[in-house]
Each structure stands twice: as structure tokens, then as C-alpha cells.
Design an enzyme around this catalytic site. Structure first.
Site, PDB file in Angstrom:
ATOM      1  N   GLY A  23      -2.666  13.055  -0.462  1.00 44.90           N
ATOM      2  CA  GLY A  23      -3.684  12.043  -0.212  1.00 44.90           C
ATOM      3  C   GLY A  23      -3.221  10.688  -0.706  1.00 44.90           C
ATOM      4  O   GLY A  23      -2.257  10.584  -1.455  1.00 44.90           O
ATOM      5  N   GLY A  52      -4.907   6.469  -1.406  1.00 45.00           N
ATOM      6  CA  GLY A  52      -6.050   5.567  -1.337  1.00 45.00           C
ATOM      7  C   GLY A  52      -5.659   4.244  -1.947  1.00 45.00           C
ATOM      8  O   GLY A  52      -4.471   3.958  -2.137  1.00 45.00           O
ATOM      9  N   GLY A  53      -6.653   3.443  -2.247  1.00 43.92           N
ATOM     10  CA  GLY A  53      -6.398   2.118  -2.765  1.00 43.92           C
ATOM     11  C   GLY A  53      -5.701   2.112  -4.112  1.00 43.92           C
ATOM     12  O   GLY A  53      -5.160   1.112  -4.523  1.00 43.92           O
ATOM     13  N   TYR A  54      -5.693   3.237  -4.807  1.00 45.99           N
ATOM     14  CA  TYR A  54      -5.148   3.234  -6.173  1.00 45.99           C
ATOM     15  C   TYR A  54      -3.766   3.809  -6.247  1.00 45.99           C
ATOM     16  O   TYR A  54      -3.101   3.689  -7.255  1.00 45.99           O
ATOM     17  CB  TYR A  54      -6.033   4.090  -7.089  1.00 45.99           C
ATOM     18  CG  TYR A  54      -7.462   3.797  -6.865  1.00 45.99           C
ATOM     19  CD1 TYR A  54      -8.198   4.571  -5.981  1.00 45.99           C
ATOM     20  CD2 TYR A  54      -8.058   2.713  -7.473  1.00 45.99           C
ATOM     21  CE1 TYR A  54      -9.500   4.266  -5.719  1.00 45.99           C
ATOM     22  CE2 TYR A  54      -9.371   2.409  -7.213  1.00 45.99           C
ATOM     23  CZ  TYR A  54     -10.088   3.190  -6.345  1.00 45.99           C
ATOM     24  OH  TYR A  54     -11.370   2.874  -6.075  1.00 45.99           O
ATOM     25  N   LYS A  61      -1.255   7.365  -4.885  1.00 44.56           N
ATOM     26  CA  LYS A  61      -1.134   8.575  -4.082  1.00 44.56           C
ATOM     27  C   LYS A  61      -1.496   9.803  -4.899  1.00 44.56           C
ATOM     28  O   LYS A  61      -1.448   9.774  -6.124  1.00 44.56           O
ATOM     29  CB  LYS A  61       0.292   8.699  -3.569  1.00 44.56           C
ATOM     30  CG  LYS A  61       0.587   7.613  -2.543  1.00 44.56           C
ATOM     31  CD  LYS A  61       1.960   7.713  -1.970  1.00 44.56           C
ATOM     32  CE  LYS A  61       2.057   6.741  -0.783  1.00 44.56           C
ATOM     33  NZ  LYS A  61       3.421   6.527  -0.339  1.00 44.56           N
ATOM     34  N   VAL A  62      -1.827  10.857  -4.198  1.00 50.01           N
ATOM     35  CA  VAL A  62      -2.132  12.121  -4.851  1.00 50.01           C
ATOM     36  C   VAL A  62      -1.117  13.160  -4.376  1.00 50.01           C
ATOM     37  O   VAL A  62      -0.874  13.287  -3.173  1.00 50.01           O
ATOM     38  CB  VAL A  62      -3.563  12.586  -4.520  1.00 50.01           C
ATOM     39  CG1 VAL A  62      -3.881  13.870  -5.265  1.00 50.01           C
ATOM     40  CG2 VAL A  62      -4.573  11.508  -4.879  1.00 50.01           C
ATOM     41  N   LYS A 100      -2.752  12.537  -9.525  1.00 50.68           N
ATOM     42  CA  LYS A 100      -3.080  11.213  -8.996  1.00 50.68           C
ATOM     43  C   LYS A 100      -2.227  10.187  -9.712  1.00 50.68           C
ATOM     44  O   LYS A 100      -2.297  10.039 -10.921  1.00 50.68           O
ATOM     45  CB  LYS A 100      -4.558  10.935  -9.229  1.00 50.68           C
ATOM     46  CG  LYS A 100      -4.986   9.552  -8.784  1.00 50.68           C
ATOM     47  CD  LYS A 100      -6.478   9.423  -8.876  1.00 50.68           C
ATOM     48  CE  LYS A 100      -6.929   8.041  -8.442  1.00 50.68           C
ATOM     49  NZ  LYS A 100      -8.372   7.912  -8.474  1.00 50.68           N
ATOM     50  N   ASP A 148     -13.907   5.199  -4.481  1.00 51.35           N
ATOM     51  CA  ASP A 148     -13.190   5.642  -3.286  1.00 51.35           C
ATOM     52  C   ASP A 148     -13.825   6.914  -2.719  1.00 51.35           C
ATOM     53  O   ASP A 148     -13.148   7.889  -2.425  1.00 51.35           O
ATOM     54  CB  ASP A 148     -11.704   5.842  -3.598  1.00 51.35           C
ATOM     55  CG  ASP A 148     -10.833   5.777  -2.343  1.00 51.35           C
ATOM     56  OD1 ASP A 148     -11.350   5.359  -1.284  1.00 51.35           O
ATOM     57  OD2 ASP A 148      -9.647   6.132  -2.418  1.00 51.35           O
TER      58      ASP A 148
END
Ligand SMILES: *[C@@H]1O[C@H](CO)[C@@H](O)[C@H](O)[C@H]1NC(C)=O
Ligand SMILES: *[C@@H]1O[C@H](CO)[C@@H](O)[C@H](O)[C@H]1NC(C)=O
Ligand SMILES: *[C@@H]1O[C@H](CO)[C@@H](O)[C@H](O)[C@H]1NC(C)=O
Ligand SMILES: *[C@@H]1O[C@H](CO)[C@@H](O)[C@H](O)[C@H]1NC(C)=O
Length: 956
Positions: A631, A633-635, A637-638, A652, A748
Site C-alpha cells: 500500500g 499513501g500520503g505518508y 509506503k506499507v 509502514k 488517510d
């Protein structure tokens, strides 16, 4: 001195790990003269946890690439200390100026030096001639003055020499018995000297058959006298641009030897004699001979024999007589500009080729016109006798004709204006993001066409493949030929996820342009790219703090040896101090946890969260491989990882710009480790090392809500299950908002961050590394906008004021997904708007949403509480945060819906009692898990919403 230095060296080497101390000190000195260095400059060790734009080999700095960072200031002479530097790229920092330090000449290993698009002034230091390993030198688009240093002739490995677009003057240096010259650059393929004030004659001895030149761009200077005959001896020449000078005399016959030539531009000089004979140039595409003083002559034979021509320009070329009709018939011919000549007779376009777009014969003596009627592009005949007769009052006799519509990348179904200020729409996906953008300038294209989709799509394709970005991440627009006949193209590139590129991404992509790794389709010819400043999310400068600039200034005047020692001692002291501070920030909080953590009771504040080492996590994610990415997102990757124990975890990893200070991170870990809730994914541990911040969560294997909604995991979610998922995730969020102390805003929320376990219990994932709402700021947190497009709260977007209600907005979007199973933005349509438009209160069954809703729901007989659910979703996505419900209110509402439904099914069923209801727990009845929602794991779990219902069915 050597000895003392050695001592210090030993001292440093002992005290510090990775970076060579001289290099580290040099970097800090550079940093002290710059604003806007990347945020991780000054933290940690430059090589160990590498500073953005720094690359090291064996503890020595070998690459420094800082393009488009918005750097401001000057280049410190201490750059000369980086003696192992092989690449220096400072391009596209328009605030970077002052002179280039002569000390650059010490960088004996340097092979690439590019400072294009900055504001450097003064002379090009002659010391650059000492860079024996240099292959690539780009000084273009600055403000250099003075002469080209003859010493550049010593750069025997040089392949690329670009000094264009400066204010250089004087002649081109050639070698003599006691001085080197550019004629010695036998390996150089590119002489890009255009757009300066260079003067004198172009020396005959500049060119020889031993040279490798393919591009000679001398246009827009003040060169005088004849074109040197020797130019015809360059065996590989492809492009000659000598236009816009004051060259005179006849064109030397030797140029007919240049059989590989693609582009020949001699326009706007005072050349005389006959029009040159180009008939041997079988691959010539583009020729411009305009505005010279050639002898009067009929059209030369090559007008009708060079089949490769795309562009033929000879305005004011002294041409007369008939116009040979075959010249328009070449398959690639696009543009014929032959105005201000003395052609007479009939212009016959009946054989025009399919590419022909512009024919301009203004001010000739043409008396007739013939056309096959297929030619309907631009034709200018104003100023010819035919305009008073056959073509009088037609559009052809006007100088103003419709111009070609310039190409731009198709956006698909997206609306180009629907992004907030500063952002742009990415083609096809319609995501809004901050593009990395700038101007691609092609100085000698071999065609003249601004509208051909095929041509520009080829460019797009080469960009996306060579820069390794998605094909829809490239947007080009507004190609146009400027007054120097350079083709300018606006380029935008979009980040692969989130709103922003990271600094490292910009640095890497920028470098591909700046050192010409990117090579466009051949017909575009040589280019340069000047990027616009990039709006990085956090404006922190990071510059100017690490050493005293007074100390640096002192070097210049003081006793050199003493001061160097002092400076080094100064560095040492400061480094020690910084190091101490860093160590304190970095290790103190966690060290104590670590020492206690093992036996379980030493770190009560941690509640079981483990401290992982960077290497441990690196290993268990296969070096954070793409394959393990689950995954983003704005912060950041996961990643999925498997611990040595076999336990699966989701890791994360915060990206640059999402990082917090050590103490903030510690606070957050302490907080998260106390967060336990049935509807929240549990925290296993964390890592804070080597400039990384990572959170390690339990891994929930059964996929995300989104997977289930699209049926990817083979699960079918019926309506009651969806209600239950809404309730579960709302409870998780209500806990974060109202019971965590300080409260946590998720920032998020999206359907891919809601995981479903085997009992279809919703678990909110990916929280943490988020803004904590501390007491002093209770209410809102002003911060950089982060999140995922489609779920972003518009008010947060505009005001940057983050509140819990931003999560509520995102949650409302998830509720709409539960109803429709659509992505928030699908085919350019925003789900919130779609639903809002479709709502129809008169439709008691589907509320007007029949066509939008998930078809699998339509077949469900009883959509209990559907209307209420839709109403709640619409309240969540209200524009104004104040009108949205709180998470806790939502929890109560969902419970109400389910409770009504439960009671109803109870009361309508003759056999089901409350007890049976409880006993069937295990999944048979979709409402069953509700009956044990009160979470015993939760430390502080006591929201009131659950009590009425829970206590009612809890008699067991
Ligand atoms: C630089 O040149 C020297 C001598 O010509 C050579 O030994 C060295 O390997 C070169 N360095 C690089 C990085 O190419
Ligand atoms: C042109 O080419 C011919 C044959 O290849 C050669 O003899 C002649 O010297 C060349 N002219 C110049 C000016 O180099
Ligand atoms: C020729 O000179 C005229 C007048 O200066 C100018 O308008 C025109 O653009 C020039 N043509 C070319 C091809 O440069
Ligand atoms: C066209 O120009 C040529 C050369 O100036 C001249 O000999 C010829 O008579 C002209 N033809 C017409 C039809 O005017």
C-alpha cells in the site's frame, strides 16, 4: 600541517562512522551558504543515512545532485575539498548565483558538471580546464560573461560542451604554440555555444576531420566574416546552426561534403554568392537560408530532389522564375516559407504531400494558382499579383490565417480546471497533484510542426519509458517555435502516488535530463530542460545552521594554516555537539526502552510494542522490495514482512517530509502502544534508525474493504455486513478521536485502509505517524495537506486546518463506496457529486440511487435503514466541517439502524429469541458480532454509544 591534519583525520575517523571528515566538513560548508537544502541535510551522517542528493562510495562523496531544490546562495569554494566527486548537478536552481569557484578545478575525478538554469555570473574559471576526467560540461542558461577559457581545450575526454544562453563574448579560442584551444577537443560531439555575444571570425583551424562533432550550434552570436571551409571536413556533422550572426561571404562549397546533415540553418546573416548546393545531403530535413543576400537565381535543383525535407525556408533568398511543383510533393514536407522572393508564374499545389501544412509565398510575383482542392491548410499569397485577380478577396491573400492548434496530451475525461491552485490534473486518472514541471527547449528540431499527435506522442512515450514513470504521468502542452526557431514544450510529470514528488524523486528524474540520459526521439535534436521551482510540502530550509559563516569568512583573510586548523576544530566541536544532540534525540528515549523491553515489565509505557532495528525490517521485507509493497499513501509506503518468528507484519515506512522529530516520534509510539481496540489493527513495534521512521503492525491477511467490494477476494458483502463494517470502522475511529489521549486524527481513511478479518470484522489500518492533536492546539492542527485523492476533505484542503471532521469526510466517502462499490473517482466522476445529484427523496426504496448502487445490493430484498445510511453519508461529506456529525454520533446512528433491524427481525420471527441471537455467534447471523462489541482489550474503551444496545443483549 600535513601531520596535524592527519592527526585530526584520525580523530575524526575514530569519532565518526561513515563519511570522510573532510568531505563531511565540505558538505556542511556548502550547506552553510545555501538556503533550502533538503530537510535531512545536517541530520545524521551525510553518507551513512545519505542526505538527499549525496551519494558516496567508500565514505567519500562521489555524487552531489541537487537539481530543482530551490537552492539559494552561492557555491562555496570548499566544494574543492570533495576530491572524489565524480558528478555535480546543481541545475535549475535559479536562486543559486555568484561566480563558480576556481577550486572546482581540483575535482580531478569529476566527469559530469552541470549547472544549467542557475544564476551564475562572472567568468568561466579557466581552472575547469584541469578536469581531465570531464566528459560532460553544461553551463548553459546562466549569466556568465567574459571569454571562453582556452584551457577548456585540454578536456580531452569531453563529449558534451554546452555554454549556450549566457553573455559570453570574445572569439572562440583555438590552439597556438603556447596555448590550448577548442580545436583540440577531438572527442567532443556537441558544441552548443548559441545565444551569447561571441564574436570575431569562426577560426578556420577550429574544425578538422579528426573531430567527432555532430552538433555545431553557434546561432545568435556576433560572429563575423566567412563560414570556415573546414566545417565541410567534419565527417559526422548532423546539425549546423549559424543563423543570427553577421557572417558574410559565400557559403563554402565544402559543405556539400556533409552528407549526414539533418539540419542546416544559415538564416539572418549577410551571406552572398549563389544559394549553396545541398544536393548531396540526402538526409537533410530542415534548411533555413532566409534573410541573406544571395545572388538572384532560379530555384536550385535540390528543391526538387531532397525527398527527406520537412522544412524549406529561404525568405528574401533572391529566388526568381517558376516554382517547381514537385517541391510540395515530398512525403514529409510540412512547411515551405519562400516569401520576399521574385517567383513568378503559377503556384501549383496539385501535387502536395499529405504532411504539408504551411505554404508562404508572400510578396513574390505569382500570377496564377492551381490546387487539387485537397490542400486546405495555411497558404499565404498576400503581395502577389494573383491576389488582385484570381484569388482577390480570398483568405489566401490575408496574412492572418488560422494557425495550427498546438498539441497537448489528452486528459481523457478529466476536467483540466478542477484542481486546487498549484496542482494539476493528471491525464486519465484525473488525480490532482503537484507536478514537476518545466520547459523542454529543443534548439534544432528537424521538423516544424506544433500539432502532430504522432510526433508529440512519440515524445511522451520516450519520456515515460526513459524516466520510468507511468504513461499517464506525462503531460506536454503548448509546443511552439520561439523567435529563435527553438521549439519549446511545456512538460509536467506527475508523482506515482500522493500529491507530491519526494525530493529524491525530483533529484533523480532531474538528473536524467541534466546529464542527457534522457534522449528524445532523434527528430527533436538537442535539448535542455529548465525545471520550475517545485513546491515541496514543507518549507523548512535546513540551511545555514551547521557552522558559523563568520568562521568561513575568516579563512579568506586570516593565517591560512592556523585558520584551517581552527575551522576543523570548529567543525569538530560542532559536530560533536550536533552528534550529542542527535544521539540524545535519537537513542536516549529508545535506549532505555530497549534495555528494559526484553524482560517485559521494564517499559510500562510501551505495552508490548517492540523496537526493531532497521536491518531487521529490511531483511524481513526483502530490502523493501516492490513485490512486498502492499500500500501507499500520503505518508509513505506499507510493506508486508515476515519476522523470523514467522509472524506476518505490515510495515509502514514514513517518507521524506512525513518524518517527525525524535521526541515527537517517541511520544507517538508511547501513545500508539496504548491503543488497543478490536476495530484497530494492533501495533507490533516500530523502528527509528538510519533516518527512517517505521511502524510495524499486525498483518491482517483477509484483504481490504475495497477488495471485498469489487469481489476480488470472492467474498460477497450483503447489506447487513456492510452496516456492520461501517459500524466497526466508525468505532475504531471514534476511539482514535475521542478516547486516545491526545486524540489521533487518522488523515488517510479510505477503503483500502479498512481491513476485514475472517469474521468480517472491520479493522482500521495505517493510523499513526499522523498529527497528534495536542492540548494546546485542540480543535485543529495546521499542517501540510496529506491524504488520498477522492477522500480529501475540501475544507482541510483549502484551509490546511486539520480536524477530526476531516476523517469524518473521508469516512463519508467510504460509506458511499459501501453503497455503490465504486471508486471515489472513477472515469473522472467524483462519487460525492454523483450521489448528490442523483438523490431523490420520492424514491422510498433506493432514494434515487438505483442506477448508482452496487448491483449486488439491488437484489437484496431488505435494505433496512438504507435511506438513513445515505442521509448520514451525505452529512459526512458536507462542505462545512461543522455540519458533519462526529464519529461517535455516527456510531450511535449505526447502532440504531442495526438495533431497529435486530428488533424487527426478532419481533417478526416467532422462533428467534435474544439468547439464540447470542448463541449463533460465529458468523451465521450477520448482526451477531455486534452483540459482543464492547471491547475488553481496550484500555480506555467506554464510549456511551454502545451501552444501551450492548447491555440489552449482554445478560449472558
Ligand atoms: C580519472 O582519470 C584517471 C587518469 O586518467 C583515471 O585513473 C581515473 O580512473 C579516472 N577517474 C574516473 C572516475 O574515471
Ligand atoms: C570533401 O570530400 C572530398 C572527398 O571525400 C575530399 O577530398 C575533400 O577534401 C573534402 N572537402 C573538404 C573541404 O573537406
Ligand atoms: C527574415 O527577416 C524578417 C525581417 O527582419 C523577419 O520578420 C523574418 O522572421 C525573417 N525570417 C526568418 C526565417 O528568420
Ligand atoms: C518570370 O521571371 C523570369 C526571370 O525574371 C522571366 O524571365 C520570365 O519572363 C518571367 N515569367 C513571367 C510569366 O513573368
Amino acid at each position: 600541517m600535513k601531520f596535524r591534519f592527519f592527526l585530526l583525520f584520525v580523530l575524526f575517523a575514530a569519532a565518526h562512522g561513515a563519511t570522510d571528515p573532510t568531505d563531511a566538513a565540505a558538505l556542511r560548508s556548502l550547506m552553510s551558504q545555501w538556503q533550502n537544502t533538503p530537510q535531512n541535510w545536517g541530520l545524521n551522517d551525510p553518507c551513512d543515512a545519505p542526505w538527499d542528493g549525496v551519494s558516496c562510495t567508500n565514505s567519500r562523496v562521489t555524487m552531489l545532485f541537487l537539481t530543482t531544490m530551490g537552492l539559494k546562495g552561492t557555491l562555496s569554494g570548499d566544494i574543492s575539498q570533495l576530491t572524489q566527486l565524480q558528478l555535480l548537478d546543481l541545475s535549475s536552481n535559479s536562486g543559486l548565483g555568484g561566480p563558480l569557484p576556481p577550486g572546482l578545478g581540483n575535482l580531478k575525478q569529476l566527469n559530469t558538471l552541470t549547472v544549467a538554469g542557475c544564476s551564475f555570473i562572472g567568468n568561466i574559471p579557466q581552472e575547469l580546464g584541469n578536469l581531465a576526467n570531464l566528459t560532460f560540461l553544461a553551463l548553459n542558461s546562466n549569466k556568465f560573461t567574459g571569454r571562453i577559457p582556452a584551457s577548456l581545450g585540454q578536456l580531452s575526454k569531453l563529449y558534451w560542451l554546452d555554454i549556450g544562453d549566457n553573455q559570453l563574448s570574445g572569439p572562440i579560442p583555438v590552439s597556438s604554440s603556447n596555448s590550448p584551444g577548442l580545436d583540440q577537443l577531438l572527442n567532443t560531439k556537441h558544441f552548443h555555444f548559441n545565444k551569447n555575444q561571441l564574436g570575431g571570425t569562426i577560426p578556420e583551424s577550429l574544425f578538422s576531420s579528426k573531430m567527432s562533432l555532430i552538433h555545431v550550434l553557434f546561432d545568435s552570436n556576433n560572429f563575423l566574416g566567412p563560414i570556415p571551409t573546414s566545417i565541410g571536413s567534419l565527417p559526422n556533422l548532423q546539425i549546423i546552426q549559424l543563423d543570427r550572426n553577421s557572417l558574410s561571404g559565400p557559403v563554402p562549397g565544402s559543405i556539400s561534403n556533409l552528407t549526414s546533415l539533418n539540419v542546416l540553418s544559415l538564416a539572418n546573416n549577410q551571406l552572398t554568392g549563389p544559394i549553396p548546393d545541398l544536393s548531396q545531403m540526402r538526409v537533410l530535413n530542415y534548411v533555413d537560408l532566409s534573410n541573406n543576400t544571395f545572388d538572384a537565381n532560379p530555384a536550385p535543383s535540390w528543391f526538387t530532389s531532397l525527398e527527406s525535407l520537412t522544412t524549406l525556408m529561404a525568405e528574401s533568398g533572391g529566388l526568381l522564375g517558376n516554382i517547381p511543383p514537385q517541391m510540395f510533393a515530398f512525403p514529409q514536407m510540412q512547411v515551405v516559407l519562400l516569401g520576399n522572393n521574385a517567383f513568378n508564374g503559377t503556384l501549383d499545389l496539385s501535387k502536395s504531400g499529405s504532411e504539408l501544412q504551411t505554404v508562404d509565398f508572400r510578396n513574390n510575383a505569382i500570377s496564377g494558382f492551381k490546387s487539387s482542392a485537397t490542400y486546405d491548410e495555411t497558404l499565404i499569397l498576400a503581395g502577389n499579383p494573383v491576389c488582385t485577380t484570381q484569388l482577390a478577396n480570398t483568405i489566401y491573400c490575408s496574412l492572418r490565417q488560422e494557425v495550427q492548434q498546438p498539441y497537448s496530451t489528452s486528459l481523457g475525461q478529466c476536467n483540466s480546471t478542477s484542481c486546487p491552485n498549484g496542482e494539476s490534473v493528471e491525464p486519465q486518472s484525473c488525480n490532482c497533484a503537484y507536478p514537476y514541471q518545466g520547459l523542454l527547449v529543443f534548439r534544432a528540431p528537424s521538423f516544424r510542426d506544433v500539432s502532430s499527435a504522432a510526433t508529440y506522442q512519440e515524445l511522451e512515450k520516450s519520456l515515460s519509458t526513459q524516466l520510468n514513470v507511468a504513461s499517464n504521468a506525462v503531460y506536454i502542452s503548448n509546443p511552439f517555435y520561439n523567435i529563435l526557431n527553438y521549439l519549446e514544450v511545456q512538460l509536467k510529470l506527475f508523482p506515482s502516488s500522493g500529491l507530491y514528488f519526494t525530493r529524491l524523486e525530483i533529484l533523480k528524474i532531474g538528473l536524467l535530463f541534466n546529464n542527457q540520459t534522457f534522449s528524445p526521439p532523434a527528430k527533436f535534436g538537442p535539448y535542455y530542460f529548465i525545471a520550475s521551482a517545485y513546491p515541496f510540502p514543507s518549507g523548512s530550509s535546513g540551511g545555514g545552521s551547521s557552522i558559523s559563516s563568520g568562521l568561513i569568512a575568516g579563512i579568506a583573510v586570516g593565517c591560512v594554516i592556523l585558520l584551517i586548523v581552527l575551522v576543523l576544530l570548529g567543525f569538530y566541536a560542532r559536530r560533536q555537539k550536533k552528534r550529542a544532540e542527535r544521539a540524545a534525540e535519537r537513542s536516549r528515549p529508545f535506549a532505555s526502552w530497549l534495555s528494559h523491553g526484553k524482560d517485559g515489565d521494564g517499559a510500562p509505557q510501551l505495552k508490548g510494542a517492540r523496537l526493531f532495528s532497521f536491518d531487521e525490517l529490511k531483511k524481513c521485507t526483502n530490502n523493501f522490495s516492490e513485490a512486498n509493497e502492499i500500500g501507499s499513501g500520503g505518508y509513505g509506503k506499507v510493506y508486508k514482512g515476515v519476522l523470523p518468528s514467522g509472524e506476518q507484519v505490515a510495515i509502514k515506512k514514513a517518507q521524506q517530509g512525513s518524518m517527525q522529530g525524535g521526541n515527537e516520534f517517541r511520544t507517538e509510539i508511547e501513545l500508539l502502544s496504548r491503543v488497543h481496540h478490536k476495530n484497530l489493527v494492533g501495533l507490533v513495534g516500530f523502528c527509528f534508525e538510519q533516518g527512517e521512521q517505521m511502524l510495524v503492525y499486525e498483518y491482517i491477511p483477509n484483504g481490504t474493504l475495497r477488495d471485498s467490494l469489487v469481489g476480488r477476494d470472492g467474498r460477497h458483502l450483503d447489506w447487513p455486513m456492510r452496516l456492520r463494517i461501517a459500524l466497526g470502522s466508525a468505532r475504531g475511529l471514534a476511539y482514535l478521536h475521542e478516547l486516545a489521549n491526545p486524540p489521533i486524527i487518522h488523515r488517510d481513511i479510505k477503503s483500502t485502509n479498512i481491513l476485514l478479518d475472517e469474521n468480517i470484522t472491520a479493522k482500521v489500518a495505517d493510523f499513526g505517524l499522523s498529527k497528534l492533536v495536542s492540548d494546546s492546539q485542540k480543535g485543529h492542527v495546521s499542517t501540510q495537506v496529506k491524504g488520498t485523492l477522492g477522500y480529501l476533505d475540501p475544507e482541510y484542503y483549502m484551509t490546511q486546518q486539520l480536524t477530526e471532521k476531516s476523517d469524518v469526510y473521508s469516512f463519508g466517502v467510504v460509506m458511499l463506496e459501501l453503497i455503490t462499490a465504486r471508486q471515489p473517482i472513477e472515469k473522472g466522476k467524483y462519487i460525492v457529486r454523483e450521489v448528490r445529484m442523483a438523490l431523490d427523496g420520492r424514491d422510498t426504496e433506493y432514494y434515487g440511487l438505483r442506477s448508482l448502487m452496487d448491483p449486488r445490493l439491488r437484489t437484496t430484498q431488505n435494505l433496512a435503514g438504507f435511506k438513513r445510511f445515505v442521509e448520514l453519508a451525505m452529512k459526512c461529506v458536507e462542505e462545512s466541517a461543522a455540519s458533519r456529525p462526529t464519529m461517535n454520533e455516527l456510531v450511535k446512528e449505526f447502532e440504531q439502524i442495526l438495533q431497529n433491524e435486530g428488533i424487527k427481525s426478532n419481533s417478526t420471527s416467532t422462533t428467534t429469541s435474544a439468547t439464540e441471537f447470542v448463541n449463533t455467534k460465529g458468523g451465521a447471523h450477520p448482526y451477531n458480532d455486534l452483540l459482543q462489541e464492547k471491547d475488553m482489550n481496550s484500555d480506555a474503551f467506554e464510549y456511551t454509544g454502545g451501552y444501551t444496545f450492548a447491555s440489552r443483549i449482554e445478560p449472558k
